[in-house]
Write a protein that holds these residues in place. Structure first.
Motif, short mmCIF file in Angstrom:
data_model
loop_
_atom_site.label_atom_id
_atom_site.label_comp_id
_atom_site.label_asym_id
_atom_site.label_seq_id
_atom_site.Cartn_x
_atom_site.Cartn_y
_atom_site.Cartn_z
N GLY A 93 27.64 -54.76 -9.05
CA GLY A 93 28.65 -54.00 -9.79
C GLY A 93 30.08 -54.21 -9.33
O GLY A 93 30.95 -53.38 -9.60
N VAL A 94 30.35 -55.32 -8.64
CA VAL A 94 31.72 -55.61 -8.22
C VAL A 94 32.55 -55.94 -9.46
O VAL A 94 32.20 -56.82 -10.24
N ALA A 95 33.65 -55.24 -9.63
CA ALA A 95 34.44 -55.35 -10.87
C ALA A 95 35.20 -56.67 -10.98
O ALA A 95 35.33 -57.23 -12.06
N LYS A 96 35.71 -57.14 -9.85
CA LYS A 96 36.56 -58.33 -9.90
C LYS A 96 36.08 -59.34 -8.87
O LYS A 96 36.27 -59.15 -7.66
N VAL A 97 35.49 -60.43 -9.37
CA VAL A 97 35.00 -61.50 -8.48
C VAL A 97 35.68 -62.81 -8.89
O VAL A 97 35.48 -63.31 -9.99
N TRP A 98 36.48 -63.34 -7.98
CA TRP A 98 37.13 -64.62 -8.18
C TRP A 98 36.39 -65.66 -7.34
O TRP A 98 36.04 -65.39 -6.18
N VAL A 99 36.17 -66.85 -7.93
CA VAL A 99 35.33 -67.85 -7.26
C VAL A 99 35.97 -69.23 -7.29
O VAL A 99 36.49 -69.65 -8.33
N LYS A 100 35.91 -69.91 -6.17
CA LYS A 100 36.34 -71.31 -6.11
C LYS A 100 35.21 -72.19 -6.63
O LYS A 100 34.07 -72.09 -6.19
N ALA A 101 35.53 -73.07 -7.58
CA ALA A 101 34.54 -74.00 -8.13
C ALA A 101 34.78 -75.39 -7.59
O ALA A 101 35.92 -75.83 -7.42
N ARG A 102 33.68 -76.10 -7.36
CA ARG A 102 33.79 -77.45 -6.82
C ARG A 102 33.94 -78.49 -7.91
O ARG A 102 34.64 -79.49 -7.76
N HIS A 106 29.58 -76.69 -11.68
CA HIS A 106 29.68 -75.45 -10.92
C HIS A 106 30.43 -74.40 -11.74
O HIS A 106 30.01 -73.23 -11.83
N HIS A 107 31.52 -74.80 -12.36
CA HIS A 107 32.34 -73.91 -13.20
C HIS A 107 31.49 -73.30 -14.32
O HIS A 107 31.56 -72.08 -14.56
N ARG A 108 30.71 -74.13 -15.00
CA ARG A 108 29.92 -73.64 -16.15
C ARG A 108 28.90 -72.59 -15.72
O ARG A 108 28.69 -71.60 -16.41
N VAL A 109 28.26 -72.82 -14.57
CA VAL A 109 27.28 -71.85 -14.08
C VAL A 109 27.97 -70.55 -13.71
O VAL A 109 27.49 -69.46 -14.06
N LEU A 110 29.09 -70.64 -13.01
CA LEU A 110 29.84 -69.44 -12.62
C LEU A 110 30.27 -68.64 -13.84
O LEU A 110 30.25 -67.40 -13.84
N GLU A 111 30.66 -69.34 -14.88
CA GLU A 111 31.07 -68.69 -16.13
C GLU A 111 29.91 -67.91 -16.73
O GLU A 111 30.07 -66.78 -17.18
N LYS A 112 28.73 -68.51 -16.71
CA LYS A 112 27.54 -67.89 -17.31
C LYS A 112 27.09 -66.64 -16.55
O LYS A 112 26.54 -65.71 -17.14
N ARG A 117 37.14 -64.83 -12.55
CA ARG A 117 38.12 -65.91 -12.58
C ARG A 117 37.57 -67.07 -11.75
O ARG A 117 37.04 -66.86 -10.66
N ILE A 118 37.71 -68.27 -12.29
CA ILE A 118 37.20 -69.47 -11.61
C ILE A 118 38.38 -70.36 -11.26
O ILE A 118 39.21 -70.67 -12.11
N ILE A 119 38.44 -70.74 -9.99
CA ILE A 119 39.61 -71.45 -9.47
C ILE A 119 39.21 -72.87 -9.06
O ILE A 119 38.19 -73.08 -8.41
#
Length: 219
Positions: A93-102, A106-112, A117-119
């Motif tokens: 239930g974390v409201a705001k999770v920002w993630v570094k993508a390699r 990796h970006h597509r999985v994080l999006e799903k 936010r994906i960086i």
């Protein structure tokens, strides 16, 4: 300025850099990494440093991630750990999770799985440098969307002494001037009768094609 609390998971170069800057700005930063040596190196720029494996749900719960304004997952080299940590954070239930993508996969999985936010630090920096190299008038570049950007452009002698009203940037080029830096002073939302001098920095927002047209025709 309101003091915020950040949980930064992964103390590689990116996580360390972000943590240092947030701490310097006066925020509480809690650093997490599995590597004891990396954690020891964070003492000067974190409020607390924890050795933990965030792919374990029980361990992640003990960190109380929902109490933070934002959780940054900066695990860059181990994609599986990054994905699992992000998934668990969202499930908790974390409201705001920002993630570094390699990479893009990796970006597509994080999006799903719901990353907020994906960086892509290397890609983003590469784009900014490329735009600066493309024109010696561009001081900095920030991509807002695929078609829109914010540019910092250096005024040349060609427009020195002219007012913003005289340049009529919004009507002629469909761009908005957000600010002007002059002699180290930044003016936000400058007035129409403000005069632009050579070497002033114009901060301008617009579509990429319009920004390029403005740069080529005016500066």
């Amino acid at each position: 300025m309101k003091k915020k609390q950040f949980l930064v998971i992964g103390m590689g170069r990116f996580g360390t850099s972000v943590s240092k800057e947030l701490y310097k700005q006066g925020h509480d930063v809690v650093a997490v990494d599995q590597n004891e040596e990396r954690i020891q190196d964070t003492e000067t720029f974190t409020s607390r440093a924890i050795i933990a494996d965030t792919t374990q749900e029980k361990t992640l719960k003990t960190l109380e991630p929902t109490n933070y304004d934002c959780v940054l997952v900066a695990i860059g080299d181990h994609i599986q750990e990054s994905i699992l940590t992000t998934l668990l954070l969202k499930e908790l239930g974390v409201a705001k999770v920002w993630v570094k993508a390699r990479n893009e996969q990796h970006h597509r999985v994080l999006e799903k799985i719901g990353a907020d936010r994906i960086i892509h630090p290397e890609l983003d920096m590469g784009i900014r440098i490329a735009h600066s190299l493309d024109s010696d008038k561009i001081i900095d570049y920030v991509e807002i969307s695929v078609d829109h950007s914010i540019l910092e452009l250096q005024a040349t002698n060609k427009i020195s002494g002219k007012t913003l009203a005289g340049l009529n940037i919004r009507k002629k080029y469909n761009c908005n001037v957000l600010g002007v830096k002059s002699g180290g002073k930044l003016t936000i939302t400058p007035m129409p009768d403000d005069v632009i001098n050579e070497k002033d920095i114009i901060i301008i927002l617009g579509e990429n094609k319009d920004l390029k047209r403005f740069e080529n025709q005016v500066l």
